[in-house]
Design an enzyme around this catalytic site. Structure first.
Site, PDB file in Angstrom:
ATOM      1  N   ILE A 183       0.670  -0.915   0.163  1.00 27.60           N
ATOM      2  CA  ILE A 183       0.079   0.145  -0.081  1.00 27.60           C
ATOM      3  C   ILE A 183       0.886   1.168  -0.058  1.00 27.60           C
ATOM      4  O   ILE A 183       1.778   1.018   0.495  1.00 27.60           O
ATOM      5  CB  ILE A 183      -1.133   0.298   1.224  1.00 27.60           C
ATOM      6  CG1 ILE A 183      -1.763  -0.954   1.157  1.00 27.60           C
ATOM      7  CG2 ILE A 183      -1.568   1.412   0.837  1.00 27.60           C
ATOM      8  CD1 ILE A 183      -2.364  -1.321   2.475  1.00 27.60           C
ATOM      9  N   LYS A 193      12.309  27.562   1.109  1.00 30.08           N
ATOM     10  CA  LYS A 193      10.681  28.370   0.977  1.00 30.08           C
ATOM     11  C   LYS A 193      10.942  29.401   2.552  1.00 30.08           C
ATOM     12  O   LYS A 193      10.971  29.139   3.484  1.00 30.08           O
ATOM     13  CB  LYS A 193       9.802  27.239   1.937  1.00 30.08           C
ATOM     14  CG  LYS A 193       8.452  27.882   1.798  1.00 30.08           C
ATOM     15  CD  LYS A 193       6.931  26.972   2.078  1.00 30.08           C
ATOM     16  CE  LYS A 193       5.747  27.687   2.349  1.00 30.08           C
ATOM     17  NZ  LYS A 193       4.439  26.033   2.717  1.00 30.08           N
ATOM     18  N   THR A 237      -0.051  23.045   6.299  1.00 28.51           N
ATOM     19  CA  THR A 237      -0.749  22.731   7.560  1.00 28.51           C
ATOM     20  C   THR A 237      -0.383  21.122   7.633  1.00 28.51           C
ATOM     21  O   THR A 237      -0.769  20.552   9.258  1.00 28.51           O
ATOM     22  CB  THR A 237      -2.392  22.952   7.641  1.00 28.51           C
ATOM     23  OG1 THR A 237      -2.648  23.117   6.916  1.00 28.51           O
ATOM     24  CG2 THR A 237      -2.567  24.230   7.993  1.00 28.51           C
TER      25      THR A 237
HETATM   26  P1  FAD Z   1       0.317   8.126   4.201  1.00 28.05           P
HETATM   27  O1  FAD Z   1       1.696   8.772   3.122  1.00 28.05           O
HETATM   28  O2  FAD Z   1      -0.737   7.769   2.874  1.00 28.05           O
HETATM   29  O3  FAD Z   1       0.983   6.627   4.785  1.00 28.05           O
HETATM   30  C1  FAD Z   1      -0.139   5.583   5.119  1.00 28.05           C
HETATM   31  C2  FAD Z   1       0.811   3.974   5.668  1.00 28.05           C
HETATM   32  O4  FAD Z   1       0.274   3.940   6.023  1.00 28.05           O
HETATM   33  C3  FAD Z   1       1.549   4.266   4.485  1.00 28.05           C
HETATM   34  O5  FAD Z   1       3.200   3.360   4.813  1.00 28.05           O
HETATM   35  C4  FAD Z   1       1.056   2.690   4.099  1.00 28.05           C
HETATM   36  O6  FAD Z   1       1.774   1.785   3.453  1.00 28.05           O
HETATM   37  C5  FAD Z   1       0.669   2.551   5.355  1.00 28.05           C
HETATM   38  N1  FAD Z   1      -0.601   1.517   5.305  1.00 28.05           N
HETATM   39  C6  FAD Z   1      -1.567   2.230   5.047  1.00 28.05           C
HETATM   40  N2  FAD Z   1      -2.690   0.810   5.451  1.00 28.05           N
HETATM   41  C7  FAD Z   1      -2.089  -0.088   5.856  1.00 28.05           C
HETATM   42  C8  FAD Z   1      -2.074  -1.661   6.474  1.00 28.05           C
HETATM   43  N3  FAD Z   1      -3.234  -1.908   6.258  1.00 28.05           N
HETATM   44  N4  FAD Z   1      -0.753  -2.162   6.769  1.00 28.05           N
HETATM   45  C9  FAD Z   1       0.326  -1.543   7.023  1.00 28.05           C
HETATM   46  N5  FAD Z   1       0.201  -0.420   6.485  1.00 28.05           N
HETATM   47  C10 FAD Z   1      -0.451  -0.030   5.400  1.00 28.05           C
HETATM   48  N6  FAD Z   1       1.765  18.449   3.839  1.00 28.05           N
HETATM   49  C11 FAD Z   1       1.789  19.370   4.460  1.00 28.05           C
HETATM   50  O7  FAD Z   1       2.696  19.205   5.601  1.00 28.05           O
HETATM   51  N7  FAD Z   1       2.451  20.608   2.622  1.00 28.05           N
HETATM   52  C12 FAD Z   1       2.494  20.171   1.516  1.00 28.05           C
HETATM   53  O8  FAD Z   1       2.356  20.459   0.625  1.00 28.05           O
HETATM   54  C13 FAD Z   1       1.175  19.108   1.481  1.00 28.05           C
HETATM   55  N8  FAD Z   1       0.717  18.821   0.558  1.00 28.05           N
HETATM   56  C14 FAD Z   1      -0.170  18.055   0.083  1.00 28.05           C
HETATM   57  C15 FAD Z   1      -1.249  17.990  -1.099  1.00 28.05           C
HETATM   58  C16 FAD Z   1      -1.855  16.723  -0.909  1.00 28.05           C
HETATM   59  C17 FAD Z   1      -2.540  16.728  -2.599  1.00 28.05           C
HETATM   60  C18 FAD Z   1      -2.230  16.177  -0.056  1.00 28.05           C
HETATM   61  C19 FAD Z   1      -3.452  14.734  -0.798  1.00 28.05           C
HETATM   62  C20 FAD Z   1      -1.939  16.276   1.297  1.00 28.05           C
HETATM   63  C21 FAD Z   1       0.092  16.736   1.480  1.00 28.05           C
HETATM   64  N9  FAD Z   1      -0.029  17.629   2.342  1.00 28.05           N
HETATM   65  C22 FAD Z   1       0.684  18.414   2.632  1.00 28.05           C
HETATM   66  C23 FAD Z   1      -0.491  15.740   3.417  1.00 28.05           C
HETATM   67  C24 FAD Z   1       0.330  15.276   3.561  1.00 28.05           C
HETATM   68  O9  FAD Z   1       0.661  14.091   2.305  1.00 28.05           O
HETATM   69  C25 FAD Z   1       0.855  14.287   4.044  1.00 28.05           C
HETATM   70  O10 FAD Z   1       1.038  15.265   5.374  1.00 28.05           O
HETATM   71  C26 FAD Z   1       1.934  12.966   4.966  1.00 28.05           C
HETATM   72  O11 FAD Z   1       2.216  12.635   3.995  1.00 28.05           O
HETATM   73  C27 FAD Z   1       1.311  12.566   6.155  1.00 28.05           C
HETATM   74  O12 FAD Z   1       0.509  11.375   5.222  1.00 28.05           O
HETATM   75  P2  FAD Z   1       0.596  10.022   6.314  1.00 28.05           P
HETATM   76  O13 FAD Z   1       1.616   9.830   6.820  1.00 28.05           O
HETATM   77  O14 FAD Z   1      -0.226  10.184   7.045  1.00 28.05           O
HETATM   78  O15 FAD Z   1      -0.355   8.592   4.967  1.00 28.05           O
END
Ligand code: FAD
Length: 518
Positions: free
Chosen positions: A51, A87, A358
């Site tokens: 994933i 930045k 954020t």
């Molecule tokens: P994800 O990156 O989605 O990671 C999820 C993790 O969970 C992965 O490792 C996956 O393998 C794991 N996982 C899921 N299901 C399972 C399972 N069943 N078993 C084991 N593991 C699993 N933030 C900023 O600060 N600045 C920005 O400029 C910015 N731009 C963005 C633009 C967009 C379009 C979006 C959508 C978001 C943006 N963000 C930004 C937010 C940023 O993407 C997040 O802060 C950051 O990537 C955190 O994501 P996450 O770790 O919560 O989730």
């Protein structure tokens, strides 16, 4: 493996998810709770190699500097490995008025706060004691630094210190790799690859274990849900409701693309460019090797095909061969962020469009708060959780208000998207009340009473007065009568900006030197 059920003490935390949020959380916990030492709390991070992470998130705010330094990551290593650039600001284009060919009004939201040590200059700027310059140029030196394409520091300064305040643009995938290596090798986080197939609950309702495809059942005393928008543990297993806030912030999709520079030595802007469009806005971020771009839009106000046309028109020739990825976004936050023995951090916790970067900011702040207020045992967990939930909810509500501010004081009338954004029912009551107050006096510290404010007085000042918000000077003239002094300070700031620029190198040159000699 000791569990809460056997000892009551929290001895083992399992972070599920290895995106930016997962690795930041694991790092904060491992550092604070001394995961490396025999009497510390053990921290394991499990991530799925099937994933993918969301792979976007390239803009940060200055708080990230404190975090990287606190975690013991060298700035030079970070800049080299994450294709990072500096930045200093966000330049907003076409946000204030309907776009007219040949004109692009803009305002800066810079990271240097206005100097208020000798009093607030805002009332004098409002009274036109300034020199006819924009608010940002009247009260800060940083707008000129940005306009001239300069970096925030020179090579004589130590890591993480600048002549102006700064954050970074970064490659999200490379950043996750750096955090992974550092967390495992330096902070003692145990790293497992595997996919959670089932969440096992104990009789009392707590999460007992996650059942994985490769490691069987993994038990822990506390689980951190960093599984992204899926919110596998908090949302799906513990059933904590999601509070949708598209009633306030309409943008619910993004198109993202990485595009090359026309020439590899093209100047790199040291600010994010955010250009308003008919149904949203486009981010444009300059990294040393490429640009990261994306169109954030409301699917209630446009369709996906039209959105892609708008995006490709913006990219022009640079985007001809670009692969455009569509990302649905869940806008809002969970009703509770810490439920039983599970805390959500990251997209699993909440998210709003990335207008002011954020995401990483809130996830980093809440990961730090979890580490700082970590409960010693299961007995006190719900008390700690109640405070965590209050603070994090407050933070999300204020973030939503701040993002909405950019839309609801715009004077654009060229599409339903902009008109709907000004409809009173779409503006949170607390923001409406503040705007009414700020029409008769400028914002002050009294309007930001909590320690948990994510955006503070200077942020509001830059956005309000960068967007031509009108505060009637008639009501404040008698309280601010030292016009001569204010005028002298405006002149001082202008001269200071020019002097500062002489000490700063071009942004791309600064990065090149750091990579080569840093
Ligand atoms: P994800 O990156 O989605 O990671 C999820 C993790 O969970 C992965 O490792 C996956 O393998 C794991 N996982 C899921 N299901 C399972 C399972 N069943 N078993 C084991 N593991 C699993 N933030 C900023 O600060 N600045 C920005 O400029 C910015 N731009 C963005 C633009 C967009 C379009 C979006 C959508 C978001 C943006 N963000 C930004 C937010 C940023 O993407 C997040 O802060 C950051 O990537 C955190 O994501 P996450 O770790 O919560 O989730």
């Amino acid at each position: 493996m000791a569990s809460a059920a056997t000892s009551g003490h929290i001895q083992h935390v399992l972070v599920v998810g290895g995106g930016t949020a997962g690795w930041l959380t694991a790092s904060h916990l491992a550092k604070k709770l001394r995961a490396r030492s025999p009497d510390g709390v053990r921290v394991t991070l499990l991530e799925s190699d099937n994933i993918p992470t969301i792979g976007v998130g390239e803009g940060t705010v200055p708080a990230i500097r404190q975090t990287l330094q606190y975690l013991g990551i060298s700035e030079t290593e970070f800049i080299r490995e994450c294709d990072a650039s500096f930045k200093q600001s966000i330049k907003f284009v076409d946000w204030v008025h309907n776009p007219v060919a040949g004109r692009s009004d803009y305002y800066h939201h810079v990271f240097d706060y206005p100097d208020t040590r000798r009093g607030d200059l805002t009332p004098y700027w409002l009274k036109q004691a300034g020199t006819g310059r924009s608010f940002v140029d009247a009260v800060s030196v940083q707008g000129l630094v940005c306009d001239r394409g300069l970096g925030p520091k020179n090579m004589t300064l130590p890591e993480y210190q600048g002549l102006t305040s700064y954050a970074y643009h970064l490659d999200a995938a490379k950043f996750a790799r750096l955090l992974t290596r550092h967390a495992v090798e330096e902070l003692g986080v145990r790293h497992l690859l595997g996919t959670v197939e089932q969440v096992r609950r104990s009789d009392d309702g707590d999460i007992a274990a996650v059942v994985t495809d490769r490691h069987g059942a993994l038990e822990a005393d506390l689980f951190v849900d960093c599984t992204g928008f899926a919110s596998l543990l908090l949302g799906q297993s513990l059933d904590v409701p999601f509070i949708d806030r598209t009633d306030v912030l309409f943008a619910d999709h993004a198109l993202a693309a990485q595009v090359p520079y026309g020439q590899m030595d093209a100047p790199i802007p040291s600010y994010t460019i955010s250009t308003a469009q008919e149904s949203g806005w486009i981010w444009d971020i300059g990294l040393p090797e490429r640009r990261g771009t994306g169109y954030v839009y409301s699917s209630a106000h446009t369709d996906h095909e039209r959105a892609e046309t708008v995006f490709r028109n913006y990219l022009g020739a640079a985007g001809e061969n670009a692969e455009v990825r569509r990302i649905p976004m869940k806008i809002g936050y969970r009703d509770r962020f810490w439920e039983r023995n599970c805390v959500a951090i990251g997209l699993s916790q909440g998210f709003v469009e990335p207008l002011e970067a954020t995401g990483i900011l809130v996830y980093d702040a809440t990961a730090k708060m979890l580490a700082d207020t970590f409960p010693a045992n299961r007995e006190v967990m719900s008390t700690v959780a109640a405070q965590f939930n209050r603070h994090v909810r407050y933070a999300w509500e204020r973030v939503i208000e701040f993002i909405k501010l950019h839309y609801c004081i715009s004077q654009r009338t060229d599409s339903d998207f902009w008109l709907d954004n000004r409809a009173a029912e779409s503006i949170p009551e607390a923001l409406r009340e503040k705007l009414a107050l700020w029409r008769c006096q400028p914002p002050s510290d009294y309007d930001f009473p909590s320690k948990m404010e994510i955006f503070n007085l200077p942020n509001y000042l830059y956005v309000l007065y960068g967007m031509d918000f009108v505060t009637s000077a008639a009501h404040i003239s008698n309280r601010f009568a030292d016009d001569d002094n204010a005028l002298a300070r405006f002149v001082e700031i202008e001269a200071g900006a020019r002097q500062l620029c002489e000490q700063l190198p071009a942004h791309r040159e600064l990065i090149r030197k750091i990579k080569q000699f840093g």
